[in-house]
Design an enzyme around this catalytic site. Structure first.
Site, short mmCIF file in Angstrom:
data_model
loop_
_atom_site.label_atom_id
_atom_site.label_comp_id
_atom_site.label_asym_id
_atom_site.label_seq_id
_atom_site.Cartn_x
_atom_site.Cartn_y
_atom_site.Cartn_z
N HIS A 77 0.83 -1.21 0.00
CA HIS A 77 0.00 0.00 0.00
C HIS A 77 0.86 1.26 0.00
CE1 HIS A 77 -2.48 3.00 2.39
NE2 HIS A 77 -3.16 2.86 1.27
N GLU A 80 2.02 1.87 -3.43
CA GLU A 80 0.91 2.41 -4.25
C GLU A 80 0.85 3.93 -4.11
OE1 GLU A 80 -3.11 3.72 -3.45
OE2 GLU A 80 -3.34 1.55 -3.08
N HIS A 81 1.00 4.43 -2.90
CA HIS A 81 1.04 5.89 -2.69
C HIS A 81 2.23 6.52 -3.40
CE1 HIS A 81 -1.86 7.02 0.71
NE2 HIS A 81 -2.17 5.77 0.39
N GLU A 157 -3.72 7.89 7.68
CA GLU A 157 -4.79 7.10 7.06
C GLU A 157 -5.16 5.91 7.94
OE1 GLU A 157 -3.81 5.74 3.14
OE2 GLU A 157 -5.68 4.62 2.90
#
Length: 475
Positions: A77, A80-81, A157
């Site tokens: 993840h 991905e950012h 997040e």
């Protein structure tokens, strides 16, 4: 959020099994795609839909959080950012500005089994989106200056989507309990203490290991055909050489022979909730062929206000304001079938659970009727008719299928496979999941002060209180 709605339609369409080729076989039909493969191994799926001059362009990598090495949870993840933070020719921040200038919408998501990037764009701007996406497949240029702040973004997040949400915290602990050895027990977003230590070297290593054209699937749907798509794809993605990509290896879950439960009590909880995660086969990890029958079972047992659970627990016994099930059959390995209930009035968790288990026992001992099965199959297959009009449904269906080990043919033949399910098939699947040899974990979400609990006396929309299964993180 658009992508999640598309996911719901596409999941219903997925029929994933190993062994078939890329091209759809004769007689198969839902989206009628064209499929080809570049010399570098990139698989390309094209679904033509001329209803609007728009194309959905979605690139899927066959890697997700369950492919992470121990100690670096969240790196899939995190990467991905970072994919939005610049390449050798597109500076940090410019990717999103270009996408906006071209009038496109862009986003990305990470699951345990795949990572995907998409843009919805006018068909005459599709080539520019391919240039950008192909560029960051090969030329990601991240620095310590962007890694540290992006890591803080992800920590925030995690605070927002997990730690401040009791329901998500309960889910996280239930996954960790259901999967004690398999990586599905590790949160997609990662454990906080491991996110804090993620480095540029971790991100770079993960990128170099998995991001290659021969480990990706490109799906195009909309105002495009294969004759127009092929030269664009070859000119952009075709320039990237193939690289060695490791095989995916997953740890197996041991037999436990024990029952598990997780209780989360919080002053943030006002509406109590009961849920149970059953370990269930998926299309690609289905040794006894139950996945399609489980979709039918999920539909008749716990989907909507006409389902067995809702009619019994909400309408007839009046002990719950909502009850249902949720099952997502796409996955590299076995995943959860989720049952959930919200109590009515002063009904306690013990009484609610007893009533639920009585319904499951009634199912296993008395069976179900062919009429129930036929009605459930009709509702499911209607979804494939509506999906033909969607741009996101095919990009999601084919991408998710091919990224988890399935085939084009599996998606195209999903309606006929659902149609072939019998009542005996559904009962065999129910016995496998709910029977004595099944594995499950039960979760209780409770208010810290019982007197502060909200007590609902009227039925509510089951979808409004169903627990998010948290199987994908969408930016």
């Amino acid at each position: 959020m658009t992508i999640k709605r598309a996911n719901a339609a596409a999941t219903a369409l997925l029929a994933v099994a190993t062994g078939a080729g890329l091209a759809p076989s004769a007689g198969a039909e839902v989206f009628r795609p064209d499929v080809f493969e570049l010399d570098n191994g990139l698989t390309v799926v094209v679904v033509t839909n001329r209803t609007a001059p728009v194309v959905s362009h979605m690139l899927w990598y066959k890697v997700g959080a369950a492919d992470e090495e121990p100690g670096v949870s969240g790196i899939a993840h995190f990467l991905e950012h970072l994919m939005f933070r610049g390449t050798e020719t597109v500076p940090d921040g410019e990717f999103s500005r270009i996408v906006q200038r071209e009038g496109a919408r862009s986003n990305a998501m990470t699951s345990w089994d795949y990572t995907a990037y998409f843009q919805n764009v006018a068909s005459d701007r599709l080539g520019r989106m391919m240039e950008l996406e192909a560029d960051r497949m090969a030329n990601l240029a991240i620095t310590d200056e962007v890694v540290a702040p992006e890591r803080n973004v992800i920590l925030e997040e995690r605070g927002q989507v997990v730690e401040s949400r009791p329901s998500s915290r309960l889910n996280e602990q239930m996954y960790a309990t259901l999967f004690q050895n398999h990586p599905y027990g590790i949160p997609i977003i990662g454990w906080r203490h491991e996110i804090e230590d993620l480095s540029i070297n971790d991100a770079r290593a993960f990128y170099d290991r998995w991001y290659a054209p021969n480990n990706a699937v490109l799906v195009l749907a909309g105002d495009i055909d294969v004759e127009a798509a092929r030269p664009l794809v070859e000119e952009t993605y075709g320039r990237i050489p193939a690289r060695d990509v490791p095989e995916r290896t997953r740890l197996e879950e041991p037999d436990s022979g024990a029952e598990f439960s997780v209780t989360l009590t919080s002053d943030q909880v006002q509406l109590p909730n009961w849920r149970r995660f059953y370990l269930a086969p998926t299309y690609t990890d289905d040794p006894n062929g139950h996945a399609y029958a489980l979709q039918v079972l999920d539909e008749l047992l716990g989907t909507g206000t006409t389902s067995r659970l809702y009619r019994s627990l909400v309408v007839e016994q009046e002990i719950a304001v909502a009850a249902g099930t949720s099952y997502r059959p796409a996955g590299v390995d076995q995943g959860p079938l989720v049952a959930y209930m919200t109590p009515r009035g002063d009904t306690g968790m013990a009484a609610l659970e007893e009533a639920f288990e009585a319904e499951i026992e009634r199912l296993l001992t008395e069976g179900l009727t062919e009429e129930e099965v036929a009605t459930a199959k009709d509702r499911l297959t209607i979804s494939s008719t509506f999906a033909r009009d969607s741009l996101m449904a095919p990009v999601y269906a084919f991408g998710q299928a091919l990224a988890t080990g399935g085939t084009i043919d599996d998606v195209e033949r999903w309606p006929s496979r659902i149609d072939a399910i019998s009542a005996d098939d559904v009962m065999a699947a129910a016995e496998a999941v709910f029977g004595a040899n099944g594995r499950h974990v039960t979760g209780y979400l409770l208010p810290e002060d019982p007197d502060a609990a909200i007590r609902l006396d009227e039925p509510v929309d089951p979808d409004a209180v169903s627990p998010d299964m948290d199987t994908e993180i969408v930016q």
